[in-house]
Scaffold this motif. Structure first.
Motif, short mmCIF file in Angstrom:
data_model
loop_
_atom_site.label_atom_id
_atom_site.label_comp_id
_atom_site.label_asym_id
_atom_site.label_seq_id
_atom_site.Cartn_x
_atom_site.Cartn_y
_atom_site.Cartn_z
N LEU A 462 0.82 -1.21 0.00
CA LEU A 462 0.00 0.00 0.00
C LEU A 462 0.86 1.27 0.00
CD1 LEU A 462 -2.81 -1.01 2.54
CD2 LEU A 462 -3.07 -0.66 0.08
N THR A 463 2.00 1.22 0.69
CA THR A 463 2.85 2.41 0.82
C THR A 463 4.00 2.43 -0.17
OG1 THR A 463 4.22 1.30 2.49
CG2 THR A 463 2.31 2.55 3.28
N ASN A 464 4.10 1.39 -1.03
CA ASN A 464 5.21 1.27 -1.98
C ASN A 464 6.57 1.30 -1.28
OD1 ASN A 464 3.60 1.12 -4.36
ND2 ASN A 464 3.33 3.35 -4.29
N GLY A 465 6.60 0.74 -0.09
CA GLY A 465 7.85 0.68 0.67
C GLY A 465 8.24 1.97 1.35
N ASP A 466 7.40 2.98 1.28
CA ASP A 466 7.69 4.28 1.90
C ASP A 466 7.15 4.29 3.32
OD1 ASP A 466 8.26 6.86 2.55
OD2 ASP A 466 6.87 7.78 1.11
N LEU A 467 8.02 4.13 4.31
CA LEU A 467 7.59 4.04 5.70
C LEU A 467 7.02 5.35 6.22
CD1 LEU A 467 10.49 1.90 7.24
CD2 LEU A 467 8.24 1.15 6.43
N THR A 468 7.31 6.44 5.57
CA THR A 468 6.75 7.73 6.02
C THR A 468 5.24 7.79 5.83
OG1 THR A 468 7.17 8.74 3.84
CG2 THR A 468 8.91 8.91 5.51
N GLN A 469 4.69 6.89 5.01
CA GLN A 469 3.25 6.87 4.81
C GLN A 469 2.51 6.47 6.09
OE1 GLN A 469 1.62 7.77 1.96
NE2 GLN A 469 3.62 8.39 1.17
#
Length: 502
Positions: A462-469
């Motif tokens: 869901l976040t495309n690997g972007d933990l800031t999401q």
């Protein structure tokens, strides 16, 4: 969605002698299998489902619900009397129930467990009947990111609570997650860590792991301490004080806030699929201990600890049906078995269930309330019988328990291979317990592992690997902050305890 005449008709169907007999049979069977280590209500429900084919839907499902409810009450009996939980849910009960029984108060401990269990169960049933739809919507809004954060928070609480070392608690959780990874990858369905044994393709069977680590390892531990002198399962005799054989109203009322907290925790976690009653019991125990004026009394026979765990784990039973009835999602293994019984009898759990079969649903609600009163009555009679087990030598108790463990696991799994897995984890459990690693943390992590891994994979997708999401989810952020706070708090507690030791 459901009119008043349909509701009244459903309750009228439930409160009949015919249904009462099936509820009674289910509760008696549940208490029996729960009280005997090695069987458990889940196994009994799985075996009983085929025998409900010829029954009408209401008595069939009410019978299975009775088994599930009775099993949680019965599971507390060996936890208190023998320090061997009849079900994983009762592991927290043993932490204070067993010390209280060793003080010569086994009846007080088992009765407190019974009353707390009925209180929590009734509370969750009332919530189920009145606000099932809103709670189901809340559970539905918990996405993968929130589920991951919630599980991390649960692990942080449990790892710090159980045992004297937070580090050992974290290691036990990591080992449980490692064992849960055996089998097929839930995302790509490729085999992992099976070492050529295709019986492991679907993973390790929960009955084999749980019974091996919780029941067999405890039996091995007790037998190793006996040195050939097999003594009664509980060495302490009952005291001569009549107050030690009963729970007074003052004692029960003093636990009202503890039971309310436990029932609330159990209901909330039960409405969230995949968390389970074991986690609810230990989270309730942790919060009760943390908020107590005398936390040092916990683990030494405090009835507040019994009330906290039993009210929470029993509250999960009714709450598990919230996502099952409204969303068609089972919240536990027991709920999964009940949903299979629904399908057998032509019922399709989901949003349209209340509209299409509202009378049957409210008949089930009536049967659940009736099962609580039957549980109380049967428990009052049965506890005296089970307390007599303390006079039997361990050679009889443990040999019988071993036999039932072998037979039960062979029936619930793939025959001798499942028994072999049970024996392997019995040895692992014995070694872990000997070195101070928590078996309960291992079991909880093992049970939650597949859901935890799947939720992580979904979150990354869901976040495309972007933990800031994650920052976009206030609930997840709050849970992660609480996880950090709890870990820091437990570390400080451990440091203070170590520095205060002579």
């Amino acid at each position: 969605m459901v009119d008043l005449p349909t509701i009244l008709a459903g309750f009228g169907d439930a409160f009949s002698l015919y249904n009462l007999l099936f509820v009674l049979c289910g509760v008696v069977l549940g208490q029996f299998v729960g009280a005997v280590p090695g069987i458990g209500p889940i196994m009994a429900m799985a075996i009983a489902i085929p025998f409900t084919f010829g029954l009408d839907p209401l008595p069939a499902i009410a019978f299975l619900v009775g088994v599930n409810k009775g099993g949680l009450v019965g599971g507390a009996v060996p936890a208190v009397l023998m320090n061997t939980p009849g079900t994983p849910d009762a592991a927290a009960t043993a932490m204070d129930g067993y010390p209280l029984a060793k003080q010569g108060k086994p009846l007080k401990a088992t009765k407190m467990a019974l009353f707390s269990s009925i209180t929590g169960d009734t509370f969750s049933d009332i919530v189920l009947i009145t606000v099932s739809a809103p709670l189901a919507v809340l559970a539905l809004r918990m996405g993968p990111i929130e589920i991951v954060a919630l599980m991390i928070f649960a692990f942080s609480i449990l790892a710090g609570l159980i045992g004297n070392s937070l580090t050992k608690g974290i290691i036990a959780a990591a080992l449980g997650l490692l064992a849960a990874s055996i089998g097929q990858d839930p995302e790509h369905f490729t085999p992992r860590l099976i070492f050529g044994y295709w019986d492991l393709f679907n993973g390790l069977a929960l009955p084999s792991v749980a019974i091996g680590m919780l029941a067999i390892s405890e039996i091995l531990h007790r037998m190793s301490e006996a040195h050939g002198n097999m003594r009664p399962a509980i060495t302490a005799n009952e005291t001569g004080n009549p107050d030690d054989r009963r729970v007074t109203w003052a004692e029960y009322w003093s636990c009202r806030y503890t039971m309310l907290r436990g029932a609330t925790i159990g209901t909330i976690l039960g409405a969230l699929p995949g968390i389970g009653s074991t986690a609810a019991a230990f989270m309730s125990y942790a919060m009760t201990k943390a908020g107590s004026k005398d936390p040092g009394s916990f683990g030494k026979g405090n009835i507040q600890g019994i009330a906290a765990s039993e009210s929470a784990n029993s509250a999960v039973v009714g709450a598990n049906l919230i996502p099952l009835l409204t969303l068609g999602i089972p919240g536990s293994v027991g709920a999964a078995l009940i949903i299979s019984a629904f399908m057998i009898h032509g019922m399709q759990p989901g949003p349209l269930l209340f509209e299409n079969q509202g009378r049957l649903v409210y008949g089930l609600f009536g049967a659940m309330l009736m099962a609580n009163f039957v549980n109380l009555w049967v428990g009052q009679l049965g506890l005296r019988l089970w307390v007599k087990v303390v006079s039997a030598p361990e050679s009889i108790i443990f040999s019988s328990a071993l036999l039932l463990c072998f037979v039960g696991v062979s029936m619930a799994t793939s025959g001798l291979f499942g028994v072999s897995i049970m024996l392997i984890f019995a040895v692992i459990g014995y070694l872990m317990a000997s070195f101070g690693y928590s078996l309960v943390i291992f079991i909880i992590a093992f049970f939650l592992g597949p859901r935890f891994e799947k939720s992580i994979a979904q979150s990354l997708a869901l976040t495309n690997g972007d933990l800031t999401q994650i920052l976009r989810s206030p609930v997840a952020v709050a849970l992660l902050v609480l996880s950090v706070v709890s870990v820091v708090w437990f570390l400080r507690q451990n440091v203070q305890e170590e520095t205060s030791m002579p």
